[in-house]
Write a protein that holds these residues in place. Structure first.
Motif, PDB file in Angstrom:
ATOM      1  N   GLY A 121       7.157 -18.272 -15.217  1.00  0.00           N
ATOM      2  CA  GLY A 121       8.550 -18.507 -15.585  1.00  0.00           C
ATOM      3  C   GLY A 121       9.418 -17.421 -14.968  1.00  0.00           C
ATOM      4  N   VAL A 122      10.569 -17.827 -14.468  1.00  0.00           N
ATOM      5  CA  VAL A 122      11.487 -16.889 -13.827  1.00  0.00           C
ATOM      6  C   VAL A 122      12.858 -17.031 -14.451  1.00  0.00           C
ATOM      7  N   ALA A 123      13.540 -15.928 -14.603  1.00  0.00           N
ATOM      8  CA  ALA A 123      14.950 -15.941 -15.010  1.00  0.00           C
ATOM      9  C   ALA A 123      15.730 -15.089 -14.017  1.00  0.00           C
ATOM     10  N   LEU A 124      16.739 -15.710 -13.441  1.00  0.00           N
ATOM     11  CA  LEU A 124      17.559 -15.068 -12.418  1.00  0.00           C
ATOM     12  C   LEU A 124      18.931 -14.790 -13.023  1.00  0.00           C
ATOM     13  N   LEU A 125      19.376 -13.545 -12.918  1.00  0.00           N
ATOM     14  CA  LEU A 125      20.669 -13.141 -13.490  1.00  0.00           C
ATOM     15  C   LEU A 125      21.711 -13.081 -12.384  1.00  0.00           C
ATOM     16  N   THR A 126      22.762 -13.888 -12.540  1.00  0.00           N
ATOM     17  CA  THR A 126      23.837 -13.894 -11.546  1.00  0.00           C
ATOM     18  C   THR A 126      24.768 -12.703 -11.791  1.00  0.00           C
ATOM     19  N   LYS A 127      25.607 -12.434 -10.805  1.00  0.00           N
ATOM     20  CA  LYS A 127      26.586 -11.334 -10.943  1.00  0.00           C
ATOM     21  C   LYS A 127      27.553 -11.601 -12.084  1.00  0.00           C
ATOM     22  N   ASP A 128      27.826 -12.894 -12.360  1.00  0.00           N
ATOM     23  CA  ASP A 128      28.729 -13.215 -13.474  1.00  0.00           C
ATOM     24  C   ASP A 128      27.955 -13.458 -14.775  1.00  0.00           C
TER      25      ASP A 128
ATOM     26  N   THR B  35      17.012 -20.339 -14.856  1.00  0.00           N
ATOM     27  CA  THR B  35      15.559 -20.230 -14.926  1.00  0.00           C
ATOM     28  C   THR B  35      14.863 -21.171 -13.943  1.00  0.00           C
ATOM     29  N   GLY B  36      13.597 -20.902 -13.737  1.00  0.00           N
ATOM     30  CA  GLY B  36      12.766 -21.743 -12.891  1.00  0.00           C
ATOM     31  C   GLY B  36      11.312 -21.618 -13.302  1.00  0.00           C
TER      32      GLY B  36
ATOM     33  N   SER C  30       3.021 -27.428  -3.659  1.00  0.00           N
ATOM     34  CA  SER C  30       3.412 -26.686  -4.857  1.00  0.00           C
ATOM     35  C   SER C  30       4.575 -25.763  -4.529  1.00  0.00           C
ATOM     36  N   VAL C  31       5.447 -25.547  -5.518  1.00  0.00           N
ATOM     37  CA  VAL C  31       6.591 -24.664  -5.320  1.00  0.00           C
ATOM     38  C   VAL C  31       6.581 -23.596  -6.403  1.00  0.00           C
ATOM     39  N   CYS C  32       6.846 -22.380  -5.984  1.00  0.00           N
ATOM     40  CA  CYS C  32       6.832 -21.254  -6.915  1.00  0.00           C
ATOM     41  C   CYS C  32       8.069 -21.243  -7.816  1.00  0.00           C
ATOM     42  N   ALA C  33       7.932 -20.591  -8.942  1.00  0.00           N
ATOM     43  CA  ALA C  33       9.030 -20.475  -9.913  1.00  0.00           C
ATOM     44  C   ALA C  33      10.227 -19.719  -9.325  1.00  0.00           C
ATOM     45  N   GLU C  34       9.943 -18.711  -8.525  1.00  0.00           N
ATOM     46  CA  GLU C  34      11.028 -17.900  -7.959  1.00  0.00           C
ATOM     47  C   GLU C  34      11.941 -18.769  -7.090  1.00  0.00           C
TER      48      GLU C  34
ATOM     49  N   ALA D  60      13.962 -21.339  -9.127  1.00  0.00           N
ATOM     50  CA  ALA D  60      15.128 -20.736  -9.800  1.00  0.00           C
ATOM     51  C   ALA D  60      16.255 -20.506  -8.804  1.00  0.00           C
ATOM     52  N   ILE D  61      15.909 -20.013  -7.630  1.00  0.00           N
ATOM     53  CA  ILE D  61      16.935 -19.740  -6.611  1.00  0.00           C
ATOM     54  C   ILE D  61      17.590 -21.049  -6.161  1.00  0.00           C
TER      55      ILE D  61
END
Ligand SMILES: [Zn+2]
Length: 133
Positions: free
Chosen positions: A31-38, A43-44, A55-59, A62-63
């Motif tokens: 599990g991935v959580a990406l924090l934006t500047k705002d 998540t992904g 297969s595709v990775c979580a990173e 999320a992007i």
């Protein structure tokens, strides 16, 4: 470096997202959580395929979700997996290209931080758009 409160929030979001990871072959759930500047969290999860190579990775998931929402500026990414592993080489390149040098928090399945690193540490001397001019 993002503060501890943001780190904890990001890890919790990645842990929650990880429940939906689709990994029936490897059983390696990410599990991935990406924090934006705002300060939005996107998540992904990793999504495997019976032909493995698709297969595709979580990173990267999320992007891609973040880009699809019009987000272009990022602060940090939390990656939750068994053992708190680092992103694969392909994801390191995509993180560098899209997110630049952000904090990358690696946490295990219980949310314990194993390392806090950065894109430039994981992918030194990276190829990027500066090389295309
Ligand atoms: Zn990857």
């Amino acid at each position: 470096m993002i503060d501890q409160n943001k780190q904890n929030t990001l890890i919790a979001a990645a842990m929650q997202a990880r429940h939906e990871a689709y990994a029936p072959y490897s059983h390696f759930y990410v599990g991935v959580a990406l924090l934006t500047k705002d300060n939005e969290i996107i998540t992904g999860i990793n999504m495997e395929n019976s032909s493995y190579g698709l297969s595709v990775c979580a990173e990267r998931n999320a992007i891609a979700t973040a880009i699809g929402k019009g987000k272009r500026d990022f602060q940090a990414m939390a990656i939750v997996s068994r053992g708190g592993v680092t992103p694969c080489g392909a994801c390191r390149q995509v993180i560098f290209d899209i997110c630049g040098n952000i904090d990358i928090i690696l946490a295990d399945e219980e949310g314990k931080i194993r390392d806090i690193t950065s894109t430039e540490t994981l992918l030194p001397n990276a190829f990027g758009n500066k090389d295309l001019v």
